[in-house]
Design a protein around this motif. Structure first.
Motif, PDB file in Angstrom:
ATOM      1  N   ALA A 128       0.832  -1.206   0.000  1.00  0.00           N
ATOM      2  CA  ALA A 128       0.000   0.000   0.000  1.00  0.00           C
ATOM      3  C   ALA A 128       0.864   1.254   0.000  1.00  0.00           C
ATOM      4  O   ALA A 128       0.555   2.238  -0.686  1.00  0.00           O
ATOM      5  CB  ALA A 128      -0.927  -0.008   1.213  1.00  0.00           C
ATOM      6  N   ASN A 149      -9.458   1.927  -2.288  1.00  0.00           N
ATOM      7  CA  ASN A 149      -9.284   0.657  -1.571  1.00  0.00           C
ATOM      8  C   ASN A 149     -10.357  -0.351  -1.941  1.00  0.00           C
ATOM      9  O   ASN A 149     -10.605  -1.300  -1.210  1.00  0.00           O
ATOM     10  CB  ASN A 149      -9.268   0.881  -0.055  1.00  0.00           C
ATOM     11  CG  ASN A 149     -10.488   1.635   0.434  1.00  0.00           C
ATOM     12  OD1 ASN A 149     -11.491   1.729  -0.274  1.00  0.00           O
ATOM     13  ND2 ASN A 149     -10.397   2.186   1.633  1.00  0.00           N
ATOM     14  N   ARG A 158      -5.678  -3.901   0.417  1.00  0.00           N
ATOM     15  CA  ARG A 158      -5.451  -2.756   1.301  1.00  0.00           C
ATOM     16  C   ARG A 158      -5.613  -1.435   0.551  1.00  0.00           C
ATOM     17  O   ARG A 158      -6.090  -0.459   1.111  1.00  0.00           O
ATOM     18  CB  ARG A 158      -4.047  -2.834   1.907  1.00  0.00           C
ATOM     19  CG  ARG A 158      -3.805  -4.051   2.773  1.00  0.00           C
ATOM     20  CD  ARG A 158      -4.602  -3.989   4.061  1.00  0.00           C
ATOM     21  NE  ARG A 158      -4.386  -5.159   4.889  1.00  0.00           N
ATOM     22  CZ  ARG A 158      -3.425  -5.244   5.827  1.00  0.00           C
ATOM     23  NH1 ARG A 158      -2.604  -4.237   6.009  1.00  0.00           N
ATOM     24  NH2 ARG A 158      -3.304  -6.331   6.546  1.00  0.00           N
ATOM     25  N   LYS A 159      -5.154  -1.418  -0.701  1.00  0.00           N
ATOM     26  CA  LYS A 159      -5.191  -0.166  -1.448  1.00  0.00           C
ATOM     27  C   LYS A 159      -5.133  -0.480  -2.935  1.00  0.00           C
ATOM     28  O   LYS A 159      -4.581  -1.510  -3.344  1.00  0.00           O
ATOM     29  CB  LYS A 159      -4.041   0.759  -1.043  1.00  0.00           C
ATOM     30  CG  LYS A 159      -4.236   2.219  -1.483  1.00  0.00           C
ATOM     31  CD  LYS A 159      -3.212   3.129  -0.837  1.00  0.00           C
ATOM     32  CE  LYS A 159      -3.471   3.337   0.638  1.00  0.00           C
ATOM     33  NZ  LYS A 159      -4.740   4.076   0.909  1.00  0.00           N
TER      34      LYS A 159
END
Length: 495
Positions: A128, A149, A158-159
């Motif tokens: 991330a 996200n 996570r992202k």
């Protein structure tokens, strides 16, 4: 292994090469770079020939994932670690020009492609953070990326980093369209002719030594992945990388966007509709050429990963591709040093050849024809440098030491047992390294030293090939050259 693209390729005819042929320009290699450059020159009135040692698209273009994207993993962060913002913006401009040119060509010639968002994704905090840094780098370089996200993936992320309105296509359909248009402008496309080198001559033209006899040209473009002439020193600043792909039929819902993980091991995803069948293409598990003792396991691992998240997935195709990572982080494009001003090359696309290939073609054709492209002057000002060569040599020195140490310590000893089907190994017979393998029930014996710079070869059990860990030359089980800086086959040997 054979790719989905090559197995479903439209027919691309090959022309005959006349004895002692002469052209304004000869392009070596019939991939995306070669055919695009050749078409641009032919449109300008040049008499152009494309010489391909194998078949059109047989090497990198026919084994790519064929994502036409300006979001290229974390490439922009890496470029800005080596260069200033001006060059990074030139890189984006060149790739955008290449993308636009190719999509416009597809529109004009009825070649299908799909518009998709390109999405990098991270499943770890470290990944991330890389995406945040890449977003900042993309903003500096002029790309309108979006951090988020949310992803249409069957596992948590996570992202994400998204760039809208990119594209994907069938690369052999594009090559077929380029080849047809090239012929319409008088171009000659010859398959099965290998260029072996340049003959010294007092003439201002370049005389190429080929497997079909001499060919003369005012300009020569090396579009062979890694240039086949050592005079430019490109092999010293490139790391050959091998990666793998599987195409699977899937009844589950699959993501429509083009995805690429920023965490390791790399996972690349895209869809493809070919001949009425929907496929999910998963790529990854890359490594330096000749540095993996069990490449078949890397292919199986991609299948296992796909089936973990898409339970109905069934593998239909598996293949691998070779790319070259440049020490300078951007491609080397332009006149070959010590080439006498008539030889040009393009290499080091760092796994992003679809946009970079066309950008390089536009720049090469422009240089040959006397055009002016400010972005190309900035982007391709990076040349082969002693510092880059030293960096690459240090990496290759580790390989060389492993080879020598293994050899001297007796790890490769004489033996009499026959390798099993699909297996191969290098043994020592006296002072000679001999490669022995069994493919389709036939045993082959070759002199297991690369003709290029004498690297000791290793067996690739996924592709059933002999691979050089130094600069990436590859050979079939019986020693026939497949790709790389080498221009000759392996010598065979009898017991």
């Amino acid at each position: 292994m054979r790719s989905l693209w090559l197995d479903t390729a439209p027919p691309i005819p090959s022309d005959a090469l006349q004895e002692k042929s002469a052209f304004d320009s000869v392009v070596v290699g019939a991939g995306l770079t070669g055919l695009t450059t050749a078409l641009l020159l032919a449109r300008a009135g040049h008499r152009v020939a494309v010489l391909e040692a194998r078949t059109t698209g047989a090497v990198t273009t026919g084994n790519t994932t064929a994502k036409l994207s300006l979001l290229q993993g974390t490439s922009m962060s890496t470029i800005l670690q080596h260069h200033d913002a001006e060059l990074a913006r030139a890189y984006v401009t060149g790739n955008r020009e290449g993308q636009s040119w190719l999509l416009r060509f597809c529109d004009e010639h009825g070649i299908a492609y799909e518009t998709r968002d390109a999405v990098d994704y991270a499943t770890t905090d470290t990944g991330a953070r890389r995406l945040v840094a890449e977003h900042e780098a993309c903003t500096t370089a002029g790309l309108a990326t979006e951090l988020g996200n949310a992803a249409t993936l069957p596992f948590p992320v996570r992202k994400t980093l998204r760039l809208k309105d990119q594209a994907q296509f069938h690369p052999l359909e594009v090559l077929a369209g380029l080849a047809a248009e090239f012929r319409r402008h008088g171009g000659v496309l010859v398959e099965g002719v290998r260029v072996r080198g340049v003959v010294k001559s007092d003439s201002p033209d370049v005389e190429l030594a080929t497997s079909a006899g001499p060919v003369t040209a005012s300009n020569v473009v090396l579009a062979t992945g890694i240039p086949i002439l050592d005079r430019g020193g490109y092999f010293a600043v490139l790391q050959p990388m091998r990666s793998y792909c599987v195409a699977l039929t899937v009844e589950d819902d699959v993501p429509e966007d083009m995805y690429l993980s920023t965490d390791s091991p790399t996972r690349s995803l895209r869809t493809a509709l070919v001949d009425g069948t929907n496929y999910l293409i998963v790529g990854g598990n890359g490594h330096k050429v000749g540095h993996s003792s069990n490449t078949r396991a890397k292919v199986d691992d991609l299948t296992r990963w796909a089936q973990e998240y898409f339970p109905t997935a069934r593998r239909a195709y598996a293949w691998s591709a070779q790319d070259y990572t440049p020490a300078a982080s951007v491609p080397y494009v332009g006149k070959v040093p010590a080439g006498g001003g008539h030889i040009y090359a393009a290499t080091g696309y760092n796994k992003w050849g679809m946009t970079n290939a066309v950008a390089a073609s536009l720049a090469l054709a422009g240089e040959i024809l006397g055009g002016n492209m400010p972005w190309a002057d900035t982007l391709y000002r990076t040349k082969v440098s002693p510092a880059d060569a030293l960096q690459t040599a240090q990496a290759n020195a580790v390989v060389g030491m492993e080879l020598v140490t293994g050899w001297l310590s007796g790890l490769a000893k004489s033996g009499t047992s026959t390798p099993g089907e699909g297996e191969g190994r290098v043994i020592r017979e006296g002072a000679r390294p001999i490669g022995i393998c069994t493919v389709d029930g036939v045993q082959h014996r070759v002199f297991a030293v690369c003709p290029h710079l004498k690297g000791i070869l290793s067996w690739n059990d996924a592709e059933r090939s002999w691979d050089c860990p130094l600069h990436g030359s590859r050979f079939t089980a019986d020693g026939t050259l497949l790709e790389g800086p080498s221009t000759s086959d392996l010598a065979t040997t009898r017991r």
